[in-house]
Scaffold this motif. Structure first.
Motif, mmCIF file in Angstrom:
data_model
loop_
_atom_site.group_PDB
_atom_site.id
_atom_site.type_symbol
_atom_site.label_atom_id
_atom_site.label_comp_id
_atom_site.label_asym_id
_atom_site.label_seq_id
_atom_site.Cartn_x
_atom_site.Cartn_y
_atom_site.Cartn_z
ATOM 1 N N SER A 61 -2.536 -6.644 -7.218
ATOM 2 C CA SER A 61 -1.254 -6.112 -7.665
ATOM 3 C C SER A 61 -1.366 -4.633 -7.973
ATOM 4 C CB SER A 61 -0.802 -6.857 -8.923
ATOM 5 O OG SER A 61 -1.696 -6.584 -9.979
ATOM 6 N N TYR A 62 -0.251 -3.956 -7.837
ATOM 7 C CA TYR A 62 -0.191 -2.535 -8.130
ATOM 8 C C TYR A 62 0.975 -2.269 -9.062
ATOM 9 C CZ TYR A 62 -3.357 -1.663 -4.209
ATOM 10 O OH TYR A 62 -4.426 -1.640 -3.364
ATOM 11 N N GLU A 63 0.735 -1.324 -9.971
ATOM 12 C CA GLU A 63 1.781 -0.975 -10.921
ATOM 13 C C GLU A 63 2.189 0.474 -10.686
ATOM 14 O OE1 GLU A 63 0.569 -2.875 -14.736
ATOM 15 O OE2 GLU A 63 1.623 -1.127 -15.544
ATOM 16 N N ARG A 64 3.476 0.714 -10.632
ATOM 17 C CA ARG A 64 3.956 2.097 -10.493
ATOM 18 C C ARG A 64 5.304 2.253 -11.160
ATOM 19 N NH1 ARG A 64 5.035 4.796 -4.947
ATOM 20 N NH2 ARG A 64 6.504 6.024 -6.149
ATOM 21 N N ALA A 77 2.142 1.679 -3.417
ATOM 22 C CA ALA A 77 1.094 2.128 -4.330
ATOM 23 C C ALA A 77 0.604 3.530 -3.997
ATOM 24 C CB ALA A 77 -0.076 1.142 -4.291
ATOM 25 N N GLU A 117 -6.434 -4.772 -3.929
ATOM 26 C CA GLU A 117 -6.062 -5.301 -5.231
ATOM 27 C C GLU A 117 -5.014 -6.395 -5.047
ATOM 28 O OE1 GLU A 117 -7.248 -4.297 -8.143
ATOM 29 O OE2 GLU A 117 -8.439 -2.597 -7.445
ATOM 30 N N ASN A 132 0.824 -1.207 0.000
ATOM 31 C CA ASN A 132 0.000 0.000 0.000
ATOM 32 C C ASN A 132 0.860 1.261 0.000
ATOM 33 O OD1 ASN A 132 -2.370 -1.406 -0.125
ATOM 34 N ND2 ASN A 132 -2.856 -1.204 2.048
#
Ligand code: GDP
Length: 180
Positions: free
Chosen positions: A43-46, A28, A41, A25
């Motif tokens: 998965s997180y994309e950054r 993200a 979620e 978190n």
């Protein structure tokens, strides 16, 4: 160069409760400390800019596995062991059992991804809980030496070393890429 070239999957592993979701978190930039379950979620994309170069990480949290039926749980775990371009193995410095699980996970990874030189970062989380510490910094560091991975201690609660952790992941990925 498509964007795929620089998208890397990073899988977080570790016992329940060690702080994987909290770390993801923070990565993200999720503000809400305890988002409702359905808003979480996988998965997180950054995209991170590290040393003047941009790299996109897709960070995969394995929190759900506890709630899946055993067959699916097993499938998801195996899937995660296959797809990562890098692994973050998290334990809590206040929980020796989670430290032992981390070694177990490292062994599993070595078995599954034998031939590959994938980056692995061992993370001792919850350093803010000074008086509950069960695993010393030296033990963590020594474990990382034995298991040939990087090591960092973090506190998701104090947001300490979390940026450094994910920047470290990017640097480890690039080291492997550039030595090919
Ligand atoms: P996960 O099951 O590995 O995803 O762990 P969570 O991220 O859900 O965290 C489990 C519990 O530990 C939650 O109550 C978090 O607020 C707490 N927690 C996570 N990281 C830290 C930390 O660095 N310090 C402290 N004191 N608590 C933490």
């Amino acid at each position: 160069e498509g964007s795929w070239e620089s998208l890397y999957r990073v899988v977080l592993l570790g016992d329940p409760g060690v702080g994987k979701t909290s770390l993801v978190n923070l990565f993200a930039g999720v503000q809400d400390k305890d988002p409702p379950e359905q808003q979480r979620e996988d998965s997180y994309e950054r995209t991170l800019s590290v040393d003047g170069e941009e790299t996109t990480l897709m960070v995969i949290d394995t929190w759900e596995t506890e709630k899946r039926p055993p067959e699916e749980d097993n499938w998801f775990h195996n899937y995660c062991m296959q797809v990562g371009n890098a692994y973050v193995i998290v334990y809590s410095i206040t929980d020796r059992g989670s430290f032992e699980s981390a070694s177990e996970l490292r062994i599993q990874l070595r078995r599954t991804r034998q031939a590959e030189n994938i980056p692995i970062i061992l993370v001792g989380n919850k350093t803010d809980l000074v008086r509950c510490r069960e695993v010393s910094v030296e033990e963590g560091r020594a474990c990382a030496v034995v298991f040939d991975c990087k090591f960092i201690e973090t506190s998701a609660a104090l947001q300490h070393n979390v940026t450094e952790l994910f920047e470290g992941v990017v640097r480890q990925i690039r080291l492997r890429r550039d030595s090919k």
